[in-house]
Design an enzyme around this catalytic site. Structure first.
Site, PDB file in Angstrom:
ATOM      1  CE  LYS A 121      -2.442   3.251   2.453  1.00  0.00           C
ATOM      2  NZ  LYS A 121      -1.979   4.273   3.296  1.00  0.00           N
ATOM      3  CG  ASP A 139      -7.141   2.118   1.941  1.00  0.00           C
ATOM      4  OD1 ASP A 139      -7.889   1.710   1.417  1.00  0.00           O
ATOM      5  OD2 ASP A 139      -6.778   3.410   1.911  1.00  0.00           O
TER       6      ASP A 139
END
Length: 212
Positions: A121, A139
């Site tokens: 991420k 996320d």
DNA sequence: AACTCGGGGCA
DNA sequence: TGCCCAGAGTT
């Protein structure tokens, strides 16, 4: 799973809700952005923005942060939570930047993920925001929203969510859509008590119908 | 796959 | 007050 066309119908509606969505970190150069994104794990950008000005005043370069005392770094960032881990991560990250990347932030996902504190991420956010590379950082918000809308299958892991989104969304829209999905997940399609009754996507959301 | 880190925000 | 959270590392 939603078709490509239906997916874009959903993405367009979300885009119309948050036309100006963007990374809220007050990032500047790649080093500062990378460090700030590491700090932002499980925390809001607003919280991170409160400590980074002082952090970078004290440790303005990878060299300075690499040589910083752990306790000093902790002291600066202690209001953001998980601060002991994060202090270790950003120091270690800077040490590796200096030792293996000539003090520069690398530009590939593979290299970025090799840095302490940097996962998939974070790496995606950095290449996208700092280097303008099309990317979708997955996320919990992006994952939750994508699953509720059935853009991806319920059992999909982070990598599968990313691949499915990239397949269904035009590349030139990846980065912007990423932020819009995050805003939608954070402020509307929240983990608890999503605002389904006031959602323009309700008509096409199986999960939302159930919540009414 | 489960556990850990953690102060702030919000009900 | 209690609960969750813009993740990543370790076991």
């Amino acid at each position: 799973m939603l078709s490509k066309a239906k997916t874009m119908e959903a993405i367009d509606l979300i885009a119309s809700m948050y036309p100006d969505a963007e990374c809220e970190l007050v990032h500047k150069n790649p080093f500062e952005l990378l460090t700030a994104v590491i700090l932002s794990a499980q925390t809001t950008d607003v919280s991170v923005n409160k400590v980074t000005p002082y952090l970078f005043e004290k440790f303005p370069t990878p060299q300075a942060l690499a040589e910083g005392e752990l306790t000093e770094i902790e002291e600066v960032i202690k209001t953001i939570g998980l601060y002991r881990n994060k202090a270790k991560h950003i120091k270690g990250c800077s040490q590796k930047l200096v030792a293996e990347f000539a003090g520069e932030v690398p530009k590939t996902i593979k290299e970025l993920v090799s840095l302490p504190g940097v996962g998939k991420k974070t790496a995606n956010v950095v290449v996208s925001t700092a280097f303008g590379v099309p990317a979708i950082a997955v996320d919990t918000h992006v994952e939750r929203v994508s699953k509720r809308l059935r853009i991806v299958k319920q059992s999909a892991n982070v990598t599968e969510v990313e691949e499915t989104l990239m397949k269904k969304i035009p590349k030139e829209r990846w980065s912007k859509t990423h932020h819009q999905l995050i805003f939608f997940g954070r402020y509307h399609c929240t983990a608890r008590k999503p605002k389904c009754e006031a959602c323009p996507l309700l008509y096409m959301c199986a999960e939302g119908q159930k919540n009414l």
